[in-house]
Design a protein around this motif. Structure first.
Motif, PDB file in Angstrom:
ATOM      1  N   VAL A  79      15.528  17.318  -4.025  1.00 13.77           N
ATOM      2  CA  VAL A  79      15.052  16.122  -3.334  1.00 13.77           C
ATOM      3  C   VAL A  79      13.651  16.768  -2.599  1.00 13.77           C
ATOM      4  N   GLU A  80      12.540  15.772  -2.851  1.00 16.51           N
ATOM      5  CA  GLU A  80      11.450  16.382  -2.340  1.00 16.51           C
ATOM      6  C   GLU A  80      11.205  15.445  -1.067  1.00 16.51           C
ATOM      7  N   GLU A  81      11.110  16.020   0.186  1.00 14.22           N
ATOM      8  CA  GLU A  81      11.112  15.592   1.312  1.00 14.22           C
ATOM      9  C   GLU A  81       9.870  14.974   1.625  1.00 14.22           C
ATOM     10  N   ARG A  82      10.109  13.858   2.314  1.00 19.35           N
ATOM     11  CA  ARG A  82       8.533  13.058   2.860  1.00 19.35           C
ATOM     12  C   ARG A  82       7.797  14.117   3.904  1.00 19.35           C
ATOM     13  N   ASP A  83       6.648  14.191   3.704  1.00 22.42           N
ATOM     14  CA  ASP A  83       5.815  15.159   4.534  1.00 22.42           C
ATOM     15  C   ASP A  83       5.519  14.368   5.963  1.00 22.42           C
ATOM     16  N   TYR A  84       5.867  12.838   6.098  1.00 23.52           N
ATOM     17  CA  TYR A  84       5.528  12.230   7.209  1.00 23.52           C
ATOM     18  C   TYR A  84       6.648  11.202   7.347  1.00 23.52           C
ATOM     19  N   PRO A  85       6.851  10.817   8.713  1.00 25.58           N
ATOM     20  CA  PRO A  85       7.892   9.948   8.936  1.00 25.58           C
ATOM     21  C   PRO A  85       7.600   8.526   8.294  1.00 25.58           C
ATOM     22  N   LEU A  86       8.666   7.946   8.091  1.00 29.06           N
ATOM     23  CA  LEU A  86       8.834   6.471   7.375  1.00 29.06           C
ATOM     24  C   LEU A  86       8.502   5.508   8.735  1.00 29.06           C
ATOM     25  N   MET A  87       7.495   4.703   8.745  1.00 31.21           N
ATOM     26  CA  MET A  87       7.097   3.853   9.629  1.00 31.21           C
ATOM     27  C   MET A  87       7.768   2.631   9.498  1.00 31.21           C
ATOM     28  N   SER A  88       8.177   1.825  10.844  1.00 30.93           N
ATOM     29  CA  SER A  88       8.801   0.480  10.577  1.00 30.93           C
ATOM     30  C   SER A  88       7.599  -0.391  10.543  1.00 30.93           C
ATOM     31  N   PRO A  89       7.777  -1.711  10.281  1.00 29.01           N
ATOM     32  CA  PRO A  89       6.666  -2.705  10.087  1.00 29.01           C
ATOM     33  C   PRO A  89       5.954  -2.820  11.409  1.00 29.01           C
ATOM     34  N   ALA A  90       6.556  -2.627  12.662  1.00 25.42           N
ATOM     35  CA  ALA A  90       6.022  -2.649  13.619  1.00 25.42           C
ATOM     36  C   ALA A  90       4.825  -1.548  13.938  1.00 25.42           C
ATOM     37  N   GLU A  91       5.359  -0.232  13.722  1.00 22.54           N
ATOM     38  CA  GLU A  91       4.515   0.878  13.696  1.00 22.54           C
ATOM     39  C   GLU A  91       3.421   0.856  12.550  1.00 22.54           C
ATOM     40  N   VAL A  92       3.662   0.213  11.572  1.00 23.42           N
ATOM     41  CA  VAL A  92       2.447   0.088  10.555  1.00 23.42           C
ATOM     42  C   VAL A  92       1.381  -0.986  10.937  1.00 23.42           C
ATOM     43  N   ASN A  93       1.711  -1.922  11.507  1.00 24.23           N
ATOM     44  CA  ASN A  93       1.080  -2.941  12.125  1.00 24.23           C
ATOM     45  C   ASN A  93       0.095  -2.538  13.460  1.00 24.23           C
ATOM     46  N   GLY A  94       1.008  -1.806  14.287  1.00 19.42           N
ATOM     47  CA  GLY A  94       0.287  -0.952  15.318  1.00 19.42           C
ATOM     48  C   GLY A  94      -0.883  -0.250  14.984  1.00 19.42           C
ATOM     49  N   ALA A  95      -0.462   0.689  13.773  1.00 18.26           N
ATOM     50  CA  ALA A  95      -1.432   1.843  13.440  1.00 18.26           C
ATOM     51  C   ALA A  95      -2.586   1.150  12.719  1.00 18.26           C
ATOM     52  N   ILE A  96      -2.481  -0.018  12.215  1.00 16.46           N
ATOM     53  CA  ILE A  96      -3.597  -0.672  11.676  1.00 16.46           C
ATOM     54  C   ILE A  96      -4.683  -1.121  12.813  1.00 16.46           C
ATOM     55  N   LYS A  97      -3.985  -1.757  13.817  1.00 14.32           N
ATOM     56  CA  LYS A  97      -4.612  -2.311  14.952  1.00 14.32           C
ATOM     57  C   LYS A  97      -5.271  -1.260  15.657  1.00 14.32           C
ATOM     58  N   SER A  98      -4.594  -0.229  15.817  1.00 16.56           N
ATOM     59  CA  SER A  98      -5.237   1.028  16.884  1.00 16.56           C
ATOM     60  C   SER A  98      -6.368   1.853  15.927  1.00 16.56           C
ATOM     61  N   ARG A  99      -6.168   1.821  14.769  1.00 17.06           N
ATOM     62  CA  ARG A  99      -7.066   2.849  13.924  1.00 17.06           C
ATOM     63  C   ARG A  99      -8.196   2.180  13.315  1.00 17.06           C
ATOM     64  N   LEU A 100      -7.858   0.862  12.722  1.00 13.97           N
ATOM     65  CA  LEU A 100      -8.861   0.358  12.106  1.00 13.97           C
ATOM     66  C   LEU A 100      -9.545  -0.775  13.064  1.00 13.97           C
ATOM     67  N   HIS A 101      -9.061  -1.500  13.849  1.00 13.50           N
ATOM     68  CA  HIS A 101      -9.755  -2.274  14.847  1.00 13.50           C
ATOM     69  C   HIS A 101     -10.167  -3.656  14.027  1.00 13.50           C
ATOM     70  N   ARG A 102      -9.355  -3.708  13.094  1.00 15.99           N
ATOM     71  CA  ARG A 102      -9.632  -4.929  12.110  1.00 15.99           C
ATOM     72  C   ARG A 102      -8.536  -5.207  11.298  1.00 15.99           C
ATOM     73  N   LYS A 103      -8.428  -6.365  10.492  1.00 15.90           N
ATOM     74  CA  LYS A 103      -7.378  -6.548   9.606  1.00 15.90           C
ATOM     75  C   LYS A 103      -7.627  -5.755   8.494  1.00 15.90           C
ATOM     76  N   LEU A 104      -6.660  -5.290   7.705  1.00 17.04           N
ATOM     77  CA  LEU A 104      -6.909  -4.339   6.548  1.00 17.04           C
ATOM     78  C   LEU A 104      -6.676  -5.207   5.283  1.00 17.04           C
ATOM     79  N   VAL A 105      -7.523  -5.137   4.296  1.00 16.78           N
ATOM     80  CA  VAL A 105      -7.615  -6.073   3.140  1.00 16.78           C
ATOM     81  C   VAL A 105      -6.927  -5.330   1.994  1.00 16.78           C
ATOM     82  N   VAL A 106      -5.946  -5.916   1.419  1.00 18.80           N
ATOM     83  CA  VAL A 106      -5.148  -4.995   0.226  1.00 18.80           C
ATOM     84  C   VAL A 106      -5.515  -5.757  -1.186  1.00 18.80           C
TER      85      VAL A 106
END
Length: 172
Positions: A79-106
């Motif tokens: 099994v290849e282990e993930r090199d990064y932690p799995l983020m919760s939805p709240a953590e993902v939204n927090g990272a977008i807010k703190s790092r991009l300072h705007r909405k992310l467009v997908v």
């Protein structure tokens, strides 16, 4: 504890498995025969079609149940282990807010005539899964997409584009 395991459904180690799939065959005895043939080729024997249902013109969905003789050696599982932690939805939204300072467009796309259309639409338009609301309905990202409501133009009817000029010929 043994490192060799076998699936079980009714009793430990009975090898019983259940799988589901769709075949491009109209519902009926021939479709069920095709499902049994596929299940047998998958190593399920004896196989039983425990559910079948037509899903549109010319397609049937199946649930097949039966026994397999395959064993799994847990010591041989890699099994290849993930090199990064799995983020919760709240953590993902927090990272977008703190790092991009705007909405992310997908952005996402498909040709609109296959099963991927529905999946991409559900993911990008945040419809959720299994009755749960989509995780990012908190508004930190948007997706300006929609599923085409009309058939795509025939790609084969279009003339082929001119071949690109190789970059080496422009320099010579």
């Amino acid at each position: 504890m043994s490192s060799i395991v076998r699936p079980y459904g009714d009793t430990t180690g009975d090898g019983m498995v259940q799988t589901s799939f769709t075949l491009p065959v109209p519902p009926g005895p021939r479709a069920e025969g095709a499902a049994l043939q596929l299940a047998t080729k998958m190593g399920i024997s004896p196989a039983m079609v425990v559910h079948s249902h037509g899903i549109g013109t010319g397609y049937t969905f199946f649930v097949v149940y039966g026994s397999v003789t395959h064993l799994v050696d847990l010591d041989a599982v890699e099994v290849e282990e993930r090199d990064y932690p799995l983020m919760s939805p709240a953590e993902v939204n927090g990272a977008i807010k703190s790092r991009l300072h705007r909405k992310l467009v997908v952005m996402g796309a498909c040709i609109g005539t296959d099963a991927h259309t529905v999946g991409i639409d559900a993911i990008l338009n945040l419809k959720g899964f299994a009755g749960r609301r989509a995780w990012s309905t908190t508004g930190r990202w948007t997706s300006p997409t929609s599923v085409p409501r009309s058939p795509c133009p025939s790609w084969s009817a279009r003339p082929a584009p001119p071949a690109p000029t190789p970059c080496w010929s422009a320099r010579s």
